[in-house]
Scaffold this motif. Sequence first.
Motif, PDB file in Angstrom:
ATOM      1  N   MET A  44       0.807  -1.206   0.000  1.00 56.28           N
ATOM      2  CA  MET A  44       0.000   0.000   0.000  1.00 56.28           C
ATOM      3  C   MET A  44       0.849   1.269   0.000  1.00 56.28           C
ATOM      4  O   MET A  44       0.315   2.350   0.025  1.00 56.28           O
ATOM      5  CB  MET A  44      -0.923   0.008   1.210  1.00 56.28           C
ATOM      6  N   VAL A  45       2.152   1.124  -0.027  1.00 55.37           N
ATOM      7  CA  VAL A  45       3.026   2.297  -0.067  1.00 55.37           C
ATOM      8  C   VAL A  45       3.263   2.674  -1.513  1.00 55.37           C
ATOM      9  O   VAL A  45       3.487   1.828  -2.365  1.00 55.37           O
ATOM     10  CB  VAL A  45       4.358   2.008   0.650  1.00 55.37           C
ATOM     11  N   GLN A  46       3.210   3.971  -1.770  1.00 56.36           N
ATOM     12  CA  GLN A  46       3.413   4.453  -3.131  1.00 56.36           C
ATOM     13  C   GLN A  46       4.804   5.055  -3.273  1.00 56.36           C
ATOM     14  O   GLN A  46       5.441   5.430  -2.302  1.00 56.36           O
ATOM     15  CB  GLN A  46       2.361   5.507  -3.473  1.00 56.36           C
ATOM     16  N   THR A  47       5.248   5.154  -4.486  1.00 61.95           N
ATOM     17  CA  THR A  47       6.516   5.805  -4.765  1.00 61.95           C
ATOM     18  C   THR A  47       6.230   7.176  -5.358  1.00 61.95           C
ATOM     19  O   THR A  47       5.111   7.429  -5.762  1.00 61.95           O
ATOM     20  CB  THR A  47       7.337   4.972  -5.771  1.00 61.95           C
ATOM     21  N   PRO A  48       7.140   8.077  -5.415  1.00 65.25           N
ATOM     22  CA  PRO A  48       8.558   7.870  -5.180  1.00 65.25           C
ATOM     23  C   PRO A  48       8.925   8.025  -3.712  1.00 65.25           C
ATOM     24  O   PRO A  48       8.255   8.714  -2.960  1.00 65.25           O
ATOM     25  CB  PRO A  48       9.207   8.986  -6.005  1.00 65.25           C
ATOM     26  N   GLN A  49       9.984   7.360  -3.342  1.00 63.38           N
ATOM     27  CA  GLN A  49      10.626   7.576  -2.060  1.00 63.38           C
ATOM     28  C   GLN A  49      11.831   8.452  -2.374  1.00 63.38           C
ATOM     29  O   GLN A  49      12.614   8.120  -3.257  1.00 63.38           O
ATOM     30  CB  GLN A  49      11.080   6.269  -1.428  1.00 63.38           C
ATOM     31  N   THR A  50      11.964   9.558  -1.683  1.00 64.63           N
ATOM     32  CA  THR A  50      13.057  10.470  -2.002  1.00 64.63           C
ATOM     33  C   THR A  50      13.915  10.736  -0.773  1.00 64.63           C
ATOM     34  O   THR A  50      13.399  10.912   0.329  1.00 64.63           O
ATOM     35  CB  THR A  50      12.540  11.805  -2.555  1.00 64.63           C
ATOM     36  N   PHE A  51      15.216  10.749  -0.993  1.00 62.70           N
ATOM     37  CA  PHE A  51      16.192  11.025   0.062  1.00 62.70           C
ATOM     38  C   PHE A  51      17.355  11.760  -0.564  1.00 62.70           C
ATOM     39  O   PHE A  51      17.644  11.585  -1.754  1.00 62.70           O
ATOM     40  CB  PHE A  51      16.700   9.721   0.686  1.00 62.70           C
TER      41      PHE A  51
ATOM     42  N   LYS B 234      20.925  -6.087   6.021  1.00 63.32           N
ATOM     43  CA  LYS B 234      20.099  -6.772   7.021  1.00 63.32           C
ATOM     44  C   LYS B 234      18.891  -7.350   6.297  1.00 63.32           C
ATOM     45  O   LYS B 234      18.337  -6.734   5.381  1.00 63.32           O
ATOM     46  CB  LYS B 234      19.665  -5.797   8.107  1.00 63.32           C
ATOM     47  N   SER B 235      18.470  -8.518   6.705  1.00 61.57           N
ATOM     48  CA  SER B 235      17.405  -9.223   5.982  1.00 61.57           C
ATOM     49  C   SER B 235      16.055  -8.511   6.045  1.00 61.57           C
ATOM     50  O   SER B 235      15.184  -8.777   5.226  1.00 61.57           O
ATOM     51  CB  SER B 235      17.261 -10.643   6.508  1.00 61.57           C
ATOM     52  N   HIS B 236      15.865  -7.580   6.978  1.00 60.09           N
ATOM     53  CA  HIS B 236      14.574  -6.888   7.072  1.00 60.09           C
ATOM     54  C   HIS B 236      14.483  -5.678   6.132  1.00 60.09           C
ATOM     55  O   HIS B 236      13.438  -5.047   6.050  1.00 60.09           O
ATOM     56  CB  HIS B 236      14.286  -6.458   8.520  1.00 60.09           C
ATOM     57  N   PHE B 237      15.543  -5.371   5.384  1.00 61.39           N
ATOM     58  CA  PHE B 237      15.469  -4.276   4.416  1.00 61.39           C
ATOM     59  C   PHE B 237      14.499  -4.656   3.296  1.00 61.39           C
ATOM     60  O   PHE B 237      14.590  -5.732   2.716  1.00 61.39           O
ATOM     61  CB  PHE B 237      16.835  -3.991   3.798  1.00 61.39           C
ATOM     62  N   THR B 238      13.570  -3.759   3.008  1.00 62.21           N
ATOM     63  CA  THR B 238      12.609  -4.005   1.936  1.00 62.21           C
ATOM     64  C   THR B 238      12.654  -2.937   0.851  1.00 62.21           C
ATOM     65  O   THR B 238      12.198  -3.168  -0.256  1.00 62.21           O
ATOM     66  CB  THR B 238      11.175  -4.069   2.487  1.00 62.21           C
ATOM     67  N   ASP B 239      13.162  -1.754   1.188  1.00 64.75           N
ATOM     68  CA  ASP B 239      13.207  -0.645   0.241  1.00 64.75           C
ATOM     69  C   ASP B 239      14.153   0.423   0.784  1.00 64.75           C
ATOM     70  O   ASP B 239      14.740   0.257   1.856  1.00 64.75           O
ATOM     71  CB  ASP B 239      11.806  -0.070   0.007  1.00 64.75           C
ATOM     72  N   ASP B 240      14.298   1.521   0.041  1.00 68.48           N
ATOM     73  CA  ASP B 240      15.180   2.598   0.491  1.00 68.48           C
ATOM     74  C   ASP B 240      14.782   3.127   1.862  1.00 68.48           C
ATOM     75  O   ASP B 240      15.639   3.421   2.696  1.00 68.48           O
ATOM     76  CB  ASP B 240      15.166   3.756  -0.502  1.00 68.48           C
ATOM     77  N   ALA B 241      13.488   3.250   2.114  1.00 65.43           N
ATOM     78  CA  ALA B 241      13.034   3.800   3.397  1.00 65.43           C
ATOM     79  C   ALA B 241      13.482   2.935   4.570  1.00 65.43           C
ATOM     80  O   ALA B 241      13.914   3.456   5.603  1.00 65.43           O
ATOM     81  CB  ALA B 241      11.513   3.950   3.402  1.00 65.43           C
ATOM     82  N   SER B 242      13.411   1.631   4.441  1.00 69.21           N
ATOM     83  CA  SER B 242      13.815   0.763   5.546  1.00 69.21           C
ATOM     84  C   SER B 242      15.318   0.839   5.785  1.00 69.21           C
ATOM     85  O   SER B 242      15.781   0.766   6.927  1.00 69.21           O
ATOM     86  CB  SER B 242      13.368  -0.681   5.308  1.00 69.21           C
TER      87      SER B 242
ATOM     88  N   ILE C 246       5.760   9.987   6.137  1.00 64.45           N
ATOM     89  CA  ILE C 246       4.823   9.357   5.213  1.00 64.45           C
ATOM     90  C   ILE C 246       3.739  10.366   4.858  1.00 64.45           C
ATOM     91  O   ILE C 246       3.155  11.003   5.734  1.00 64.45           O
ATOM     92  CB  ILE C 246       4.203   8.089   5.835  1.00 64.45           C
ATOM     93  N   ILE C 247       3.503  10.508   3.575  1.00 64.56           N
ATOM     94  CA  ILE C 247       2.486  11.430   3.076  1.00 64.56           C
ATOM     95  C   ILE C 247       1.386  10.601   2.435  1.00 64.56           C
ATOM     96  O   ILE C 247       1.660   9.679   1.659  1.00 64.56           O
ATOM     97  CB  ILE C 247       3.100  12.402   2.046  1.00 64.56           C
ATOM     98  N   GLU C 248       0.153  10.916   2.773  1.00 68.79           N
ATOM     99  CA  GLU C 248      -0.973  10.154   2.240  1.00 68.79           C
ATOM    100  C   GLU C 248      -1.030  10.258   0.721  1.00 68.79           C
ATOM    101  O   GLU C 248      -0.900  11.340   0.150  1.00 68.79           O
ATOM    102  CB  GLU C 248      -2.284  10.665   2.837  1.00 68.79           C
ATOM    103  N   GLY C 249      -1.181   9.118   0.083  1.00 64.56           N
ATOM    104  CA  GLY C 249      -1.260   9.072  -1.369  1.00 64.56           C
ATOM    105  C   GLY C 249      -2.695   9.000  -1.847  1.00 64.56           C
ATOM    106  O   GLY C 249      -3.632   9.300  -1.104  1.00 64.56           O
ATOM    107  N   GLU C 250      -2.850   8.600  -3.086  1.00 64.97           N
ATOM    108  CA  GLU C 250      -4.171   8.479  -3.686  1.00 64.97           C
ATOM    109  C   GLU C 250      -4.435   7.031  -4.055  1.00 64.97           C
ATOM    110  O   GLU C 250      -3.585   6.371  -4.656  1.00 64.97           O
ATOM    111  CB  GLU C 250      -4.260   9.336  -4.948  1.00 64.97           C
ATOM    112  N   ARG C 251      -5.594   6.527  -3.725  1.00 69.57           N
ATOM    113  CA  ARG C 251      -5.962   5.145  -4.015  1.00 69.57           C
ATOM    114  C   ARG C 251      -5.926   4.859  -5.516  1.00 69.57           C
ATOM    115  O   ARG C 251      -5.607   3.760  -5.938  1.00 69.57           O
ATOM    116  CB  ARG C 251      -7.367   4.871  -3.454  1.00 69.57           C
ATOM    117  N   GLY C 252      -6.225   5.866  -6.319  1.00 68.24           N
ATOM    118  CA  GLY C 252      -6.255   5.698  -7.756  1.00 68.24           C
ATOM    119  C   GLY C 252      -4.882   5.593  -8.397  1.00 68.24           C
ATOM    120  O   GLY C 252      -4.755   5.332  -9.581  1.00 68.24           O
TER     121      GLY C 252
END
Length: 66
Positions: free
Chosen positions: A1-8, A22-30, A41-47
């Motif tokens: 349910m997380v949308q992109t982009p993730q920016t850093f 570490k095995s729990h890494f799933t994406d840049d945010a983790s 976290i900013i609310e995205g759009e379901r569409g």
Amino acid sequence: MVQTPQTFSHNILKEAYDQEFKSHFTDDASVVESVGYEINIIEGERGNIKITYPIDLELAELLLKN
């Protein structure tokens, strides 16, 4: 349910990815969070759908027709 982009910033990403994997890494945010940075976290759009599987493409085509 997380949308992109993730920016850093480049410096934060470089610092984060310099650490040991570490095995729990799933994406840049983790990865960034694991070195102590707060993730906002900013609310995205379901569409805003993600096309991963062929059925997702069919859904997108259906939505574009409406």
